[in-house]
Design a protein around this motif. Structure first.
Motif, PDB file in Angstrom:
ATOM      1  N   ALA A 257       0.826  -1.206   0.000  1.00 13.74           N
ATOM      2  CA  ALA A 257       0.000   0.000   0.000  1.00 13.74           C
ATOM      3  C   ALA A 257       0.862   1.259   0.000  1.00 13.74           C
ATOM      4  N   ALA A 258       1.974   1.228   0.736  1.00 13.67           N
ATOM      5  CA  ALA A 258       2.859   2.386   0.796  1.00 13.67           C
ATOM      6  C   ALA A 258       3.535   2.636  -0.540  1.00 13.67           C
ATOM      7  N   LEU A 259       3.925   1.558  -1.235  1.00 13.40           N
ATOM      8  CA  LEU A 259       4.634   1.687  -2.507  1.00 13.40           C
ATOM      9  C   LEU A 259       3.690   1.871  -3.681  1.00 13.40           C
ATOM     10  N   GLY A 260       2.440   1.411  -3.500  1.00 14.88           N
ATOM     11  CA  GLY A 260       1.501   1.441  -4.614  1.00 14.88           C
ATOM     12  C   GLY A 260       1.798   0.395  -5.668  1.00 14.88           C
ATOM     13  N   SER A 261       2.488  -0.677  -5.295  1.00 11.06           N
ATOM     14  CA  SER A 261       2.827  -1.758  -6.225  1.00 11.06           C
ATOM     15  C   SER A 261       2.884  -3.072  -5.466  1.00 11.06           C
ATOM     16  N   ALA A 262       2.732  -4.170  -6.196  1.00 10.39           N
ATOM     17  CA  ALA A 262       2.653  -5.487  -5.573  1.00 10.39           C
ATOM     18  C   ALA A 262       4.046  -6.054  -5.283  1.00 10.39           C
ATOM     19  N   LEU A 263       4.142  -6.792  -4.197  1.00 13.65           N
ATOM     20  CA  LEU A 263       5.334  -7.563  -3.875  1.00 13.65           C
ATOM     21  C   LEU A 263       5.142  -8.987  -4.380  1.00 13.65           C
ATOM     22  N   PRO A 264       6.212  -9.782  -4.411  1.00 10.95           N
ATOM     23  CA  PRO A 264       6.051 -11.190  -4.799  1.00 10.95           C
ATOM     24  C   PRO A 264       5.064 -11.903  -3.873  1.00 10.95           C
ATOM     25  N   LEU A 272      11.100  -7.826   1.573  1.00 10.70           N
ATOM     26  CA  LEU A 272      10.779  -6.569   2.251  1.00 10.70           C
ATOM     27  C   LEU A 272      12.026  -5.715   2.444  1.00 10.70           C
ATOM     28  N   ALA A 273      13.146  -6.365   2.744  1.00  9.21           N
ATOM     29  CA  ALA A 273      14.380  -5.622   3.010  1.00  9.21           C
ATOM     30  C   ALA A 273      14.860  -4.840   1.788  1.00  9.21           C
ATOM     31  N   ARG A 274      14.529  -5.306   0.600  1.00  7.67           N
ATOM     32  CA  ARG A 274      14.967  -4.596  -0.617  1.00  7.67           C
ATOM     33  C   ARG A 274      14.389  -3.182  -0.691  1.00  7.67           C
ATOM     34  N   PHE A 275      13.287  -2.961   0.005  1.00  9.14           N
ATOM     35  CA  PHE A 275      12.638  -1.644  -0.042  1.00  9.14           C
ATOM     36  C   PHE A 275      12.813  -0.870   1.261  1.00  9.14           C
ATOM     37  N   SER A 276      13.669  -1.375   2.140  1.00 11.00           N
ATOM     38  CA  SER A 276      13.734  -0.807   3.485  1.00 11.00           C
ATOM     39  C   SER A 276      14.294   0.613   3.521  1.00 11.00           C
ATOM     40  N   HIS A 277      14.982   1.034   2.449  1.00 11.51           N
ATOM     41  CA  HIS A 277      15.535   2.397   2.450  1.00 11.51           C
ATOM     42  C   HIS A 277      14.552   3.415   1.866  1.00 11.51           C
ATOM     43  N   ASP A 278      13.433   2.934   1.350  1.00 16.28           N
ATOM     44  CA  ASP A 278      12.399   3.839   0.839  1.00 16.28           C
ATOM     45  C   ASP A 278      11.703   4.499   2.032  1.00 16.28           C
ATOM     46  N   ARG A 280       8.833   5.652   2.490  1.00 13.79           N
ATOM     47  CA  ARG A 280       7.469   5.185   2.706  1.00 13.79           C
ATOM     48  C   ARG A 280       7.462   3.838   3.445  1.00 13.79           C
ATOM     49  N   VAL A 281       8.430   2.995   3.118  1.00 12.14           N
ATOM     50  CA  VAL A 281       8.529   1.693   3.768  1.00 12.14           C
ATOM     51  C   VAL A 281       9.104   1.840   5.174  1.00 12.14           C
ATOM     52  N   GLN A 282       9.985   2.812   5.365  1.00  9.42           N
ATOM     53  CA  GLN A 282      10.544   3.035   6.696  1.00  9.42           C
ATOM     54  C   GLN A 282       9.462   3.372   7.705  1.00  9.42           C
ATOM     55  N   VAL A 283       8.427   4.088   7.262  1.00  8.45           N
ATOM     56  CA  VAL A 283       7.304   4.405   8.153  1.00  8.45           C
ATOM     57  C   VAL A 283       6.608   3.118   8.593  1.00  8.45           C
ATOM     58  N   VAL A 284       6.412   2.199   7.645  1.00  6.79           N
ATOM     59  CA  VAL A 284       5.774   0.916   7.956  1.00  6.79           C
ATOM     60  C   VAL A 284       6.626   0.120   8.940  1.00  6.79           C
ATOM     61  N   LEU A 285       7.925   0.047   8.678  1.00  2.68           N
ATOM     62  CA  LEU A 285       8.800  -0.761   9.529  1.00  2.68           C
ATOM     63  C   LEU A 285       9.009  -0.109  10.895  1.00  2.68           C
ATOM     64  N   ASP A 286       8.971   1.206  10.959  1.00  2.56           N
ATOM     65  CA  ASP A 286       8.987   1.871  12.271  1.00  2.56           C
ATOM     66  C   ASP A 286       7.771   1.448  13.100  1.00  2.56           C
ATOM     67  N   ASP A 287       6.631   1.339  12.430  1.00  5.31           N
ATOM     68  CA  ASP A 287       5.410   0.920  13.114  1.00  5.31           C
ATOM     69  C   ASP A 287       5.549  -0.506  13.645  1.00  5.31           C
ATOM     70  N   VAL A 288       6.139  -1.382  12.839  1.00  5.79           N
ATOM     71  CA  VAL A 288       6.384  -2.761  13.273  1.00  5.79           C
ATOM     72  C   VAL A 288       7.323  -2.772  14.474  1.00  5.79           C
ATOM     73  N   ALA A 289       8.406  -2.028  14.386  1.00  6.39           N
ATOM     74  CA  ALA A 289       9.397  -1.997  15.462  1.00  6.39           C
ATOM     75  C   ALA A 289       8.790  -1.448  16.752  1.00  6.39           C
ATOM     76  N   ARG A 290       7.989  -0.397  16.626  1.00  6.60           N
ATOM     77  CA  ARG A 290       7.371   0.188  17.822  1.00  6.60           C
ATOM     78  C   ARG A 290       6.401  -0.802  18.470  1.00  6.60           C
ATOM     79  N   ALA A 291       5.670  -1.545  17.640  1.00  2.00           N
ATOM     80  CA  ALA A 291       4.739  -2.541  18.170  1.00  2.00           C
ATOM     81  C   ALA A 291       5.484  -3.673  18.872  1.00  2.00           C
ATOM     82  N   MET A 292       6.576  -4.150  18.255  1.00  2.00           N
ATOM     83  CA  MET A 292       7.366  -5.195  18.907  1.00  2.00           C
ATOM     84  C   MET A 292       7.988  -4.668  20.197  1.00  2.00           C
ATOM     85  N   GLY A 293       8.370  -3.390  20.204  1.00  2.00           N
ATOM     86  CA  GLY A 293       8.890  -2.783  21.426  1.00  2.00           C
ATOM     87  C   GLY A 293       7.859  -2.787  22.540  1.00  2.00           C
TER      88      GLY A 293
END
Length: 367
Positions: A257-264, A272-278, A280-293
Motif C-alpha cells: 500500500a505504501a509503494l503502490g505496487s505489488a510484492l512477490p 521486504l528488506a529490498r525496499f527498506s531504504h524507501d 514510505r517503507v521506513q514508516v511501515v517498519l517503524d510501526d512494526v518496530a514500535r509494536a514489537m517494542g
C-alpha cells in the motif's frame, strides 16, 4: 541405552550443570550446586571415567595456586535429530550434545496430515541421520503441545489434533519430544545462546506469526496444555492487535500500500528488506518496530527477565529501526542495550531448538 541411565539424581544434576555452564572448574561447579569438594570429586570421577565428562587443559589460577582443571561435557558422545515443520517444508538437523549442528537437511513438500509428517521423519531418521546413531528426536511446530506430546491448534499446517509424539516414537523407535517451536527455540538460546547463564530470560519471535517464550527461575514456562506465549491478540496502545501490525503477511500488505505496487506472492523478509531504504517503507517498519517494542516492554514489566532476544525470520528488519523499537519498550520499562538482542532466524535454527529439547530429555532421563 541412555548414557545417563543408572546415575543417581545428584550425578545427573552435575552432568546437566556441566553441559549448561562448561567448561567449568570443579570449585565453581561445587558453588553452583552447593556440594563440597570431596562430594564433587566422588560424583565426577565416574562421569569422567565413562567419558560422559572430559577434562580440559589446566588453567593457572594465580602464580602460586594449583592449576584448575575444567570439566566439560563430551559433546560428541551422542547425537540427536531436531526437526521443524513449516507449511511446505521440513527442516532437519543433527547436533551433538552441546547443540552444535553437524548436518542439516531440507525436504521441500507439503504435509497434509500428521501421518504424512511421521512417514517422512521415519525415512529421515532411518536413512539420512542413521550414520550418527541418534539417541533422540525433537520436533517442533507452531501448535499447542501438552506434556504428553499431543498437538492441537496446528493452524499453519491445518492438521487435526493428534497424539503426535506417540506416532513419532512408534515409527522411529527413538525417544521423542514434541514442542511448540517458540518454546523449543527459547530453550536452545537459554542453554547454548544469548540467554546462557540467565535465570530469567525471554524470547519474542517475529515472522509468519508472533510469539513469546519465557524462562522464569531457570524453568521454561509452558502454561496450561502448552499454550503459553500466544500473544497475537495483545492490544497495542492505539487499540490495534499485535498480529494486525507485525506478522509477515500484514507487513507485506502495508508495504504494498505504501509503494503502490505489488510484492512477490508470499513475500519474505528478504523481499521486504529490498525496499527498506524507501522513506514510505521506513514508516511501515517503524510501526512494526514500535509494536514489537511494546510487546517486549510488557513482557519485561510482567516477568523482569535479565535478557530479551528478538528473533525469527523477520527480526532482521528491526535492526535499522531500533529507535522506534526502544520507543515502544520505554512505554513500560527501561532496558540497557546489552539486555536486548536481535537475531535473524533461519529454519535450521528452529530445528536446532527442537534438537535442544531432545538433548534435555536425553540428559534428564526418567527414573
Amino acid at each position: 541405552m541412555n548414557d545417563f541411565d543408572g546415575l543417581d539424581s545428584t550425578s545427573k544434576r552435575v552432568a546437566l550443570a556441566v553441559l549448561r555452564q562448561g567448561p567449568v572448574s570443579r570449585a565453581d561447579l561445587g558453588r553452583m550446586l552447593g556440594l563440597s569438594a570431596p562430594s564433587l570429586t566422588r560424583l565426577t570421577k565416574p562421569l569422567v571415567a565413562r567419558r560422559l565428562l572430559v577434562e580440559g587443559e589446566p588453567v593457572a589460577q594465580n602464580s602460586t595456586g594449583r592449576p584448575s582443571v575444567p570439566l566439560d561435557v563430551n559433546a560428541s558422545r551422542a547425537h540427536v535429530v531436531g526437526a521443524k515443520f513449516v507449511t511446505d517444508a521440513l527442516f532437519a538437523v543433527v547436533t551433538d550434545l552441546k547443540g552444535t549442528v553437524v548436518a542439516s537437511h531440507k525436504v521441500q513438500q507439503e504435509f497434509p496430515s500428521p501421518e504424512s509428517a511421521v512417514a517422512t521423519l521415519e525415512e529421515l531418521v532411518l536413512g539420512w541421520a542413521a550414520p550418527w546413531h541418534p539417541v533422540g528426536l525433537g520436533v517442533s511446530l507452531g501448535a499447542n503441545v501438552d506434556a504428553d506430546g499431543n498437538i492441537s491448534r496446528v493452524s499453519f499446517l491445518g492438521w487435526p489434533d493428534s497424539p503426535f509424539r506417540d506416532l513419532l516414537a512408534g515409527a522411529t523407535r527413538l525417544p521423542c519430544v514434541v514442542a511448540n517451536d517458540v518454546h523449543a527455540f527459547a530453550l536452545a538460546e537459554h542453554w547454548f545462546g544469548f540467554g546462557r547463564g540467565c535465570t530469567d530470560f525471554a524470547v519474542a519471535t517475529l515472522g509468519a506469526g508472533v510469539g513469546v517464550a519465557l524462562v522464569c527461575n531457570d524453568e521454561l514456562v509452558l502454561g496450561q496444555a502448552g499454550r503459553a506465549g500466544r500473544v497475537g491478540d495483545v492490544t497495542l496502545d492505539d487499540g490495534r492487535r499485535l498480529r494486525d501490525v507485525v506478522v509477515t503477511s500484514v507487513v507485506s500488505q502495508h508495504v504494498e500500500a505504501a509503494l503502490g505496487s505489488a510484492l512477490p506472492t508470499h513475500a519474505s523478509s528478504e523481499d521486504l528488506a529490498r525496499f527498506s531504504h524507501d522513506p514510505r517503507v521506513q514508516v511501515v517498519l517503524d510501526d512494526v518496530a514500535r509494536a514489537m517494542g511494546q510487546l517486549v516492554g510488557q513482557v519485561c514489566l510482567y516477568t523482569a527477565p535479565e535478557k530479551v532476544l528478538i528473533s525469527g525470520e523477520d527480526a532482521g528488519l528491526l535492526r535499522n529501526h531500533q529507535t522506534a523499537l526502544h520507543d515502544g519498550i520505554r512505554r513500560y520499562v527501561q532496558l540497557r542495550p546489552e539486555q536486548i538482542g536481535i537475531e535473524s532466524l533461519g529454519f535450521d535454527e528452529w530445528a536446532r531448538g527442537s534438537a535442544a529439547m531432545a538433548i534435555r530429555a536425553h540428559m534428564t532421563p526418567r527414573s
